[in-house]
Design a protein around this motif. Structure first.
Motif, PDB file in Angstrom:
ATOM      1  N   SER A  51      38.526  29.680  39.441  1.00  0.00           N
ATOM      2  CA  SER A  51      38.653  31.131  39.579  1.00  0.00           C
ATOM      3  C   SER A  51      38.546  31.749  38.194  1.00  0.00           C
ATOM      4  O   SER A  51      38.675  31.069  37.178  1.00  0.00           O
ATOM      5  CB  SER A  51      39.981  31.506  40.235  1.00  0.00           C
ATOM      6  N   PRO A  77      39.208  35.595  35.762  1.00  0.00           N
ATOM      7  CA  PRO A  77      39.745  36.956  35.724  1.00  0.00           C
ATOM      8  C   PRO A  77      38.676  37.946  36.178  1.00  0.00           C
ATOM      9  O   PRO A  77      37.469  37.675  36.043  1.00  0.00           O
ATOM     10  CB  PRO A  77      40.076  37.166  34.236  1.00  0.00           C
ATOM     11  N   ARG A  78      39.113  39.063  36.704  1.00  0.00           N
ATOM     12  CA  ARG A  78      38.156  40.078  37.130  1.00  0.00           C
ATOM     13  C   ARG A  78      37.309  40.532  35.947  1.00  0.00           C
ATOM     14  O   ARG A  78      37.830  40.835  34.875  1.00  0.00           O
ATOM     15  CB  ARG A  78      38.896  41.272  37.735  1.00  0.00           C
ATOM     16  N   ASP A 114      31.600  39.188  41.542  1.00  0.00           N
ATOM     17  CA  ASP A 114      32.743  38.612  42.245  1.00  0.00           C
ATOM     18  C   ASP A 114      32.717  37.087  42.162  1.00  0.00           C
ATOM     19  O   ASP A 114      33.761  36.437  42.216  1.00  0.00           O
ATOM     20  CB  ASP A 114      32.711  39.014  43.726  1.00  0.00           C
ATOM     21  N   SER A 128      36.324  35.426  41.560  1.00  0.00           N
ATOM     22  CA  SER A 128      37.155  36.430  40.897  1.00  0.00           C
ATOM     23  C   SER A 128      38.519  36.502  41.577  1.00  0.00           C
ATOM     24  O   SER A 128      38.622  36.638  42.797  1.00  0.00           O
ATOM     25  CB  SER A 128      36.474  37.796  40.937  1.00  0.00           C
ATOM     26  N   ARG A 129      39.571  36.435  40.779  1.00  0.00           N
ATOM     27  CA  ARG A 129      40.922  36.342  41.328  1.00  0.00           C
ATOM     28  C   ARG A 129      41.334  37.595  42.086  1.00  0.00           C
ATOM     29  O   ARG A 129      42.156  37.530  43.003  1.00  0.00           O
ATOM     30  CB  ARG A 129      41.913  36.046  40.201  1.00  0.00           C
ATOM     31  N   HIS A 130      40.763  38.728  41.712  1.00  0.00           N
ATOM     32  CA  HIS A 130      41.195  39.964  42.381  1.00  0.00           C
ATOM     33  C   HIS A 130      40.845  39.952  43.863  1.00  0.00           C
ATOM     34  O   HIS A 130      41.429  40.712  44.645  1.00  0.00           O
ATOM     35  CB  HIS A 130      40.562  41.187  41.701  1.00  0.00           C
ATOM     36  N   ASN A 148      46.998  38.923  43.404  1.00  0.00           N
ATOM     37  CA  ASN A 148      47.395  39.877  42.386  1.00  0.00           C
ATOM     38  C   ASN A 148      47.378  39.142  41.045  1.00  0.00           C
ATOM     39  O   ASN A 148      48.133  38.185  40.858  1.00  0.00           O
ATOM     40  CB  ASN A 148      48.798  40.412  42.699  1.00  0.00           C
ATOM     41  N   GLU A 149      46.527  39.577  40.127  1.00  0.00           N
ATOM     42  CA  GLU A 149      46.351  38.836  38.887  1.00  0.00           C
ATOM     43  C   GLU A 149      47.575  38.902  37.975  1.00  0.00           C
ATOM     44  O   GLU A 149      47.753  38.030  37.116  1.00  0.00           O
ATOM     45  CB  GLU A 149      45.117  39.334  38.144  1.00  0.00           C
ATOM     46  N   ASN A 205      47.130  38.074  47.896  1.00  0.00           N
ATOM     47  CA  ASN A 205      47.074  39.426  48.454  1.00  0.00           C
ATOM     48  C   ASN A 205      46.630  39.385  49.917  1.00  0.00           C
ATOM     49  O   ASN A 205      46.445  38.311  50.502  1.00  0.00           O
ATOM     50  CB  ASN A 205      46.189  40.350  47.609  1.00  0.00           C
TER      51      ASN A 205
END
Length: 297
Positions: free
Chosen positions: A173, A175-176, A187, A247-249, A253-254, A260
């Motif tokens: 994964s 970060p955004r 993404d 992408s973790r978002h 919740n990063e 989420n």
């Protein structure tokens, strides 16, 4: 020095009841078992030390063994040991003893504080209160790193023996990624070392699965594939490797690392991906070697 994981497994191989495809899933950065000794060595709180995790990626891909493909997953965290690096990629400023020429002390990853034993976690936060000893590095690298890669190589060799081809899916994964100008960041990032570690038709298939779900997909930028992709991806010898960054978002919740409301939807999409990988016509894959160009760094 006794292993920090003397009383529990540092990683595990989850095997299917029956091997039905030459696909091996690897989740090397999703470990979240933090040894007490390691936590005592860090200056970070329990949430900050977890910022380097590929949190929950192993759960996103957890259906793979149920569907017929093995998965190797770390329990040790990335902040403790990064098996997606060379085995002795070490920062000399982290150790009491001087490091000899046998260690790789000058790589860009070491300079960024992200060697085999990381100096920092996300946002450049230093991990340790004091310098480490080389015995600590040996305990982690000889006791965990090498057995981990032996297990991964073993799974790929089993696939080769059974099917004449092997496919490594390296699961990560990220970060955004912020938007650039009027373009949103991707993404998903697929890394095949610029076309050298995986058959193009396979990368195309993976991209199609994600784009059909409405996700933005990029290739090789900013993540072209790390040590595992580069080391094991040898299409000319029948072993393909593809790194997937999610992408973790999309699923968590990063800041808090909590899942989420979209977690289950992403997990189902990954399950669809696993089905597609397992359903591949092996002979088609064999007949589509990647071009033998040099991968850009």
């Amino acid at each position: 020095m006794r292993s920090d994981y003397w009383d529990q497994p540092a990683f595990e191989t989850i095997r299917p009841r029956r091997l039905v495809a030459p696909v091996v899933f690897n989740s090397a950065h999703s470990g979240r078992v933090y040894p007490e000794r390691f936590l005592a060595m860090t200056r970070l709180d329990h949430l900050s030390i977890r910022q380097s995790e590929d949190a929950w990626v192993d759960e996103l891909f957890a259906r793979a063994p149920h569907l017929g493909a093995p998965m190797l997953r770390a329990h040790f965290p990335r902040a403790y040991l990064d098996v997606n690096r060379e085995p002795w990629e070490l920062d000399p400023t982290m150790f009491v003893e001087p490091l000899s020429d046998r260690f790789n002390t000058t790589s860009p990853r070491v300079a960024a504080g992200l060697g085999t034993l990381a100096r920092v976690v996300a946002e450049n936060k230093p991990i340790y209160r004091e310098r480490l000893t080389l015995d600590d590095a040996r305990m982690r690298i000889e006791g965990i790193y090498h057995p981990y890669h032996a297990a991964l190589q073993g799974l790929l060799s089993e696939a080769m023996s059974a099917f004449g081809v092997a496919l490594l899916i390296d699961c990560h994964s990220m970060p955004r990624i912020a938007r650039s100008g009027d373009r949103l960041g991707p993404d998903i990032v697929l890394g095949d070392r610029y076309g050298t570690t995986c058959a193009p038709m396979l990368v195309d298939l993976v991209e199609t699965i994600f784009t059909s779900a409405g996700l933005r997909v990029a290739r090789n930028r900013p993540y072209a594939g790390g040590f595992a992709t580069r080391t094991y991806g040898r299409p000319q010898h029948g072993v393909h490797a593809l790194q997937i960054e999610i992408s973790r978002h999309l699923y968590m919740n990063e800041a808090t690392l909590n899942k989420n409301e979209n977690f289950d939807a992403v997990r189902l999409l990954i399950e669809r991906l696993i089905f597609a990988m397992i359903g591949l016509d092996v002979m088609t894959l064999v007949g589509n070697p990647a071009p033998a160009q040099k991968a850009a760094e």
